[in-house]
Design a protein around this motif. Structure first.
Motif, short mmCIF file in Angstrom:
data_model
loop_
_atom_site.label_atom_id
_atom_site.label_comp_id
_atom_site.label_asym_id
_atom_site.label_seq_id
_atom_site.Cartn_x
_atom_site.Cartn_y
_atom_site.Cartn_z
N LYS A 1 -18.95 3.88 -0.04
CA LYS A 1 -19.15 4.24 -1.45
C LYS A 1 -17.80 4.33 -2.13
O LYS A 1 -16.88 4.97 -1.63
CB LYS A 1 -19.89 5.59 -1.58
N TYR A 2 -17.69 3.67 -3.28
CA TYR A 2 -16.44 3.56 -4.03
C TYR A 2 -16.53 4.39 -5.30
O TYR A 2 -17.61 4.58 -5.86
CB TYR A 2 -16.22 2.09 -4.36
N GLY A 3 -15.39 4.88 -5.77
CA GLY A 3 -15.33 5.58 -7.05
C GLY A 3 -14.05 5.22 -7.78
O GLY A 3 -12.99 5.11 -7.16
N ALA A 4 -14.14 5.03 -9.09
CA ALA A 4 -12.96 4.69 -9.90
C ALA A 4 -13.05 5.41 -11.23
O ALA A 4 -14.11 5.48 -11.85
CB ALA A 4 -12.88 3.18 -10.13
N ASP A 5 -11.92 5.96 -11.67
CA ASP A 5 -11.87 6.65 -12.95
C ASP A 5 -10.40 6.87 -13.32
O ASP A 5 -9.51 6.26 -12.71
CB ASP A 5 -12.61 7.98 -12.87
N PHE A 6 -10.15 7.73 -14.29
CA PHE A 6 -8.78 8.08 -14.63
C PHE A 6 -8.75 9.49 -15.20
O PHE A 6 -9.77 10.01 -15.66
CB PHE A 6 -8.17 7.08 -15.63
N GLY B 1 -3.26 9.69 -14.28
CA GLY B 1 -3.29 8.23 -14.19
C GLY B 1 -4.62 7.77 -13.62
O GLY B 1 -5.63 8.49 -13.68
N GLU B 2 -4.61 6.59 -13.04
CA GLU B 2 -5.83 6.00 -12.48
C GLU B 2 -6.20 6.65 -11.15
O GLU B 2 -5.33 7.10 -10.40
CB GLU B 2 -5.64 4.50 -12.27
N SER B 3 -7.51 6.67 -10.87
CA SER B 3 -8.02 7.15 -9.58
C SER B 3 -8.85 6.05 -8.94
O SER B 3 -9.66 5.41 -9.62
CB SER B 3 -8.89 8.40 -9.76
N ARG B 4 -8.63 5.84 -7.65
CA ARG B 4 -9.41 4.87 -6.89
C ARG B 4 -9.75 5.50 -5.55
O ARG B 4 -8.85 5.79 -4.74
CB ARG B 4 -8.63 3.55 -6.67
N ALA C 1 -12.36 8.87 4.30
CA ALA C 1 -12.52 9.43 2.96
C ALA C 1 -11.14 9.39 2.32
O ALA C 1 -10.28 10.23 2.62
CB ALA C 1 -13.06 10.85 3.03
N MET C 2 -10.92 8.39 1.47
CA MET C 2 -9.60 8.17 0.86
C MET C 2 -9.71 8.40 -0.65
O MET C 2 -10.45 7.71 -1.35
CB MET C 2 -9.12 6.74 1.13
N PHE C 3 -8.99 9.40 -1.13
CA PHE C 3 -8.98 9.75 -2.55
C PHE C 3 -7.55 9.59 -3.08
O PHE C 3 -6.63 10.23 -2.56
CB PHE C 3 -9.45 11.19 -2.75
N ALA C 4 -7.36 8.73 -4.07
CA ALA C 4 -6.03 8.47 -4.61
C ALA C 4 -6.07 8.59 -6.13
O ALA C 4 -6.94 8.00 -6.79
CB ALA C 4 -5.53 7.09 -4.21
N GLU C 5 -5.15 9.36 -6.69
CA GLU C 5 -5.05 9.48 -8.14
C GLU C 5 -3.58 9.36 -8.55
O GLU C 5 -2.70 9.19 -7.70
CB GLU C 5 -5.65 10.80 -8.63
N GLY C 6 -3.33 9.43 -9.85
CA GLY C 6 -1.96 9.25 -10.33
C GLY C 6 -1.47 7.83 -10.15
O GLY C 6 -0.26 7.59 -10.05
N TYR D 1 -10.32 -2.39 -12.70
CA TYR D 1 -11.28 -1.86 -11.75
C TYR D 1 -11.66 -2.89 -10.70
O TYR D 1 -12.66 -2.74 -10.00
CB TYR D 1 -12.54 -1.36 -12.50
N GLY D 2 -10.85 -3.94 -10.58
CA GLY D 2 -11.16 -5.02 -9.67
C GLY D 2 -10.38 -4.98 -8.38
O GLY D 2 -9.63 -4.03 -8.08
N ALA D 3 -10.51 -6.07 -7.63
CA ALA D 3 -9.92 -6.16 -6.29
C ALA D 3 -8.41 -6.25 -6.31
O ALA D 3 -7.77 -6.04 -5.28
CB ALA D 3 -10.50 -7.38 -5.57
#
Length: 330
Positions: free
Chosen positions: A243-248, A252-255, A273-278, A285-287
């Motif tokens: 399951k993927y999630g993307a926002d900001f 900054g951006e979160s992926r 479970a990988m959560f990255a922001e900033g 929102y692509g590859a």
């Protein structure tokens, strides 16, 4: 809506640190290949930039689940669309208790439709009656935003949080708003997301048939391929529930991406479970987003480093067989 919350965060309303270290080899006894996973994870998160919070664990030769990467794994963070796993868990819990069924039907009125990710907003005409099974599939397979509102109609926000608390989750919550049937997707931690995934894979989160339903959707071939599953064959992809999630937000951006990897015969072997922001690269929102490219390289390494089930004596139950049969659509 606070300034730190993006328009994409407000699914319910339709309105709008320093990087911690990776666990050392001495802390992460695991299967062959764990050093490769740690090395590639560290390299790729450095290349992508931003602030990462991660938990990766795999079964060792004794069958015990051991951490490979624990990178600020207890940090409370916005889960964004990864949080839809927790929402789906609450809906399935209500089904397990007999208060709802996958076949329960609700109308899909025009006034509930949200844009962004998903399929329902593409219909152009609405008014169908759809089943709970229908909108749960849309929410998990294509991350449909309207489906979140549909979930809120059968399990209100406060009830979702009560269910999650009863299952032992402390930080995994949706954020209630004035309308009891709508909510922001809320917060979680990498460790709690890992725990949810492992309990799903081992059929202890819900009834076994409910776990099988959620796994069958998240492992399906028409799901998300840009990240962890990108450089995999179709047979390998069907061994990964993701399951993927993307926002900001203001940083900054979160992926984000979280999931489970299985052996060819259905034994759960690894969770991530990988959560990255900033992050940078806004509106991508692509590859080609650097963090998503990082996910693909980490994913390939994790798949190549899975323990050999001939030596890994996991007692976890096997998942349902998950064959993929290409069909000529002509």
């Amino acid at each position: 809506m606070s300034s730190s919350m993006s328009r994409r965060s407000a699914l319910g309303l339709g309105a709008a640190a320093a990087v911690a270290g990776v666990s050392s080899p001495a802390q992460a006894a695991g299967p062959t290949g764990t050093r490769s996973i740690r090395r590639v994870y560290q390299r790729e998160k450095t290349r992508a930039g931003g602030v990462w919070r991660t938990h990766i664990a795999a079964v060792d030769a004794t069958g015990a689940l051991k951490p490979i990467v624990e990178d600020d794994a207890d940090h409370v963070t916005h889960g964004y669309s990864v949080q839809k796993l927790a929402v789906a868990t609450a809906v399935m819990d209500k089904i397990d208790r007999g208060a709802l069924t996958l076949g329960t039907k609700l109308d899909l009125p025009a006034g509930i439709i949200l844009g962004g990710s998903g399929i329902y907003h593409l219909h152009r005409v609405w008014g169908d009656e759809i089943t709970v099974g229908n909108f749960l599939t849309a929410m998990l397979l294509v991350s449909d935003n309207t489906a979140v509102r549909m979930c809120g109609r059968v399990v209100p926000a406060l009830e979702i949080n009560e269910i999650l608390a009863a299952k032992g989750f402390v930080h995994t919550r949706v954020e209630p708003v004035a309308n009891p049937n709508r909510f922001f997707l809320g917060t979680t931690t990498p460790r709690e997301t890992h725990d949810l995934l492992w309990r799903l894979a081992t059929k202890t989160l819900l009834k076994p048939e409910s776990c099988d339903f959620l796994l069958s959707v998240t492992r399906w071939l028409n799901g998300y391929h840009d990240g962890v599953r990108r450089v995999m064959s179709s047979k390998e992809r069907e061994r990964v529930a993701t399951k993927y999630g993307a926002d900001f937000n203001d940083l900054g951006e979160s992926r984000h991406e979280a999931g489970i990897m299985f052996s060819a015969d259905g034994v759960p072997l690894l969770t991530y479970a990988m959560f990255a922001e900033g992050l940078g690269d806004p509106e991508n929102y692509g590859a080609t987003h650097p963090a998503v490219e990082a996910h693909s390289k980490i994913g390939r390494t994790m798949m190549d480093s899975l323990p050999d089930t001939r030596t890994a004596k996991s007692t976890a139950p096997r998942s349902l067989p998950h064959p993929f049969h290409p069909v000529d659509g002509g």
